[in-house]
Design an enzyme around this catalytic site. Structure first.
Site, PDB file in Angstrom:
ATOM      1  N   LYS A 114      37.172  23.389 -10.754  1.00 26.45           N
ATOM      2  CA  LYS A 114      37.135  22.808 -12.100  1.00 26.45           C
ATOM      3  C   LYS A 114      35.734  22.943 -12.643  1.00 26.45           C
ATOM      4  CE  LYS A 114      39.987  20.383 -14.812  1.00 26.45           C
ATOM      5  NZ  LYS A 114      41.455  20.352 -14.757  1.00 26.45           N
TER       6      LYS A 114
HETATM    7  N1  GLU Z   1      43.438  22.528 -16.941  1.00 24.47           N
HETATM    8  C1  GLU Z   1      44.782  22.620 -16.478  1.00 24.47           C
HETATM    9  C2  GLU Z   1      45.038  21.671 -15.333  1.00 24.47           C
HETATM   10  O1  GLU Z   1      44.374  20.661 -15.196  1.00 24.47           O
HETATM   11  C3  GLU Z   1      45.197  24.057 -16.195  1.00 24.47           C
HETATM   12  C4  GLU Z   1      44.395  24.748 -15.135  1.00 24.47           C
HETATM   13  C5  GLU Z   1      44.704  26.236 -15.008  1.00 24.47           C
HETATM   14  O2  GLU Z   1      45.610  26.713 -15.673  1.00 24.47           O
HETATM   15  O3  GLU Z   1      44.028  26.871 -14.215  1.00 24.47           O
HETATM   16  O4  GLU Z   1      45.938  21.844 -14.569  1.00 24.47           O
END
Ligand code: GLU
Length: 424
Positions: A114
């Site tokens: 993240k």
């Molecule tokens: N930000 C989204 C989540 O928390 C999507 C992450 C992604 O598609 O890699 O799952």
């Protein structure tokens, strides 16, 4: 800001501690040994960058951002990038770990990562956002790559943000590297069905939970906290199944209409004024009142730690479908589970986004693009299968759905770790 309505005793505690507490509850069920617990509860890499951006007034401002790779045992790190004033390393670590479990519970060949930048997008121009995004992409470029770590949109980031990131990295390389980010606009290699995928996943998992508790969705009442991309699509697709949206909120305020809100009309208002607040023929309510509105399905789709020990006993719903990451604290989990509320945990309920991100990445690597119904049907079958696997684990160990989802996820990552062995 959603948190502004909360009382000071509700102020955020460490989000990463909360993620570790959830991890430990499932590790206990699995009798996971101490060394493996240490490996799986730590973040593999935590990368912090401080970088300058030239603002529109000509002055330079330094921003702080992070990219965390929690675990990469089952594949490249995968997870979004968030732009928000509350972004901290602690929060990004928690979000990265939830990505590891999210990808494992749905059995995608990914680890978890993240990123985030502490900033206030609402007070920045498009040009400032572009310069911030391009510089941040450059700063984290030692980590990200199609086979190492693949970002995607999250809170306050979207297809345009991903386009700038993809373009920046491609400019450095001298060729277009499509697979470096997902959630891109369709015209530059995005996947059909990605924009609505997280909301579609909320709908699919709510539908499956409703089957198990015998809730008829036709006429079922729904409350949505956070009418952003996830909240809107969840509301819209649940409405298509016959549900009635009786209250919604965003950072500008909360509204309720017991006779039902039309999600399309509400989106039009939000697109023109920037908020759901002020929508015609509605009662204005507080964020607390919104969460405590009696309903069949509550969709928290805003930020972490919204349902806490302080308000859980007043939450009056049959199913909570966590569109957001980490909206329910462990204390609230216990109160709600004791009351018989079914909580579909974030790592399952909002996994639709990363599942279609995976489809996008596969399409990018293969240079072969899928029809929309292939995307939607594949998403439905992955999430329905994952839901049923989690449900049977919850029955087998007599634990709530969050613990069961974590058990399935941890089991997959621990197995992969054991098979690979500890290097050297
Ligand atoms: N930000 C989204 C989540 O928390 C999507 C992450 C992604 O598609 O890699 O799952």
């Amino acid at each position: 800001m959603i948190q502004e309505n909360l009382d000071p005793s509700d102020m955020k505690s460490s989000v990463f501690d909360m993620a570790v507490e959830q991890f430990n509850a499932a590790a206990d069920v699995l009798n996971l040994e101490e060394g493996m617990r240490q490996v799986l509860s730590s973040c593999k890499r935590e990368f912090t960058v401080n970088f300058p951006v030239v603002m529109d007034n000509g002055k330079v401002q330094v921003f702080t951002g992070h990219r965390v790779q929690h675990n990469m045992t089952r594949g490249p790190a995968k997870g979004g990038i968030r732009f928000h004033p509350d972004v901290s390393l602690d929060e990004v670590k928690a979000l990265a770990s939830w990505m590891t479990w999210k990808c494992a519970v749905t059995n995608l060949p990914y680890g978890g990562g993240k990123g985030g930048v502490t900033c206030t997008p609402r007070s920045m121009s498009l040009g400032e956002m572009e310069r911030l995004t391009r510089r941040f992409a450059t700063e984290i470029s030692p980590l990200i790559g199609s086979y190492s770590d693949i970002p995607a949109p999250d809170v306050n980031t979207d297809g345009q943000t991903m386009a700038w990131m993809m373009d920046t990295i491609s400019m450095h390389k001298g060729f277009t590297e499509m697979g470096i980010v997902t959630g891109k606009p369709i015209d530059i290699g995005g996947s059909l069905g990605r924009t609505e995928a997280t909301g579609r996943g909320v709908m699919i998992t709510a539908r499956e939970a409703a089957k198990h508790i015998g809730l008829n969705l036709n006429g079922a009442t729904v409350v949505v906290q956070g009418f952003g991309n996830v909240g809107y699509w969840a509301a819209h697709l649940l409405q298509e199944l016959g549900c009635k949206i009786i209250a919604a909120s965003d950072s500008g305020g909360a509204i309720s209409r017991p006779s039902g809100l039309d999600s399309t009309e509400l989106l039009k208002q939000k697109n023109s004024t920037g908020t759901v607040s002020g929508f015609a023929n509605c009662d204005v309510i507080t964020n607390e009142e919104l969460l405590e509105t009696s309903c069949d399905i509550l969709v928290p789709a805003a930020l972490e730690q919204q349902i806490t020990g302080n308000n859980a006993s007043r939450i009056n719903t049959k199913i909570i479908v966590e569109g957001a990451n980490g909206p329910t604290t462990p204390e609230a989990d216990k109160i709600l589970t004791d009351k018989g509320t079914v909580i579909i945990p974030d790592i399952l309920a909002n996994a639709g986004g990363v599942v279609v991100s995976y489809f996008e990445w596969v399409q990018n690597l293969q240079r072969f693009f899928w029809e929309k119904d292939v995307v939607d049907n594949s998403l439905d079958s992955i999430l329905t299968r994952s839901f049923n696997e989690v449900f049977s684990t919850s029955q087998q160990y007599k634990v709530d759905m969050r613990t069961a989802a974590m058990v399935n996820a941890i089991d997959r990552v621990a197995t992969a770790t054991n098979i690979r062995g500890i290097y050297p």
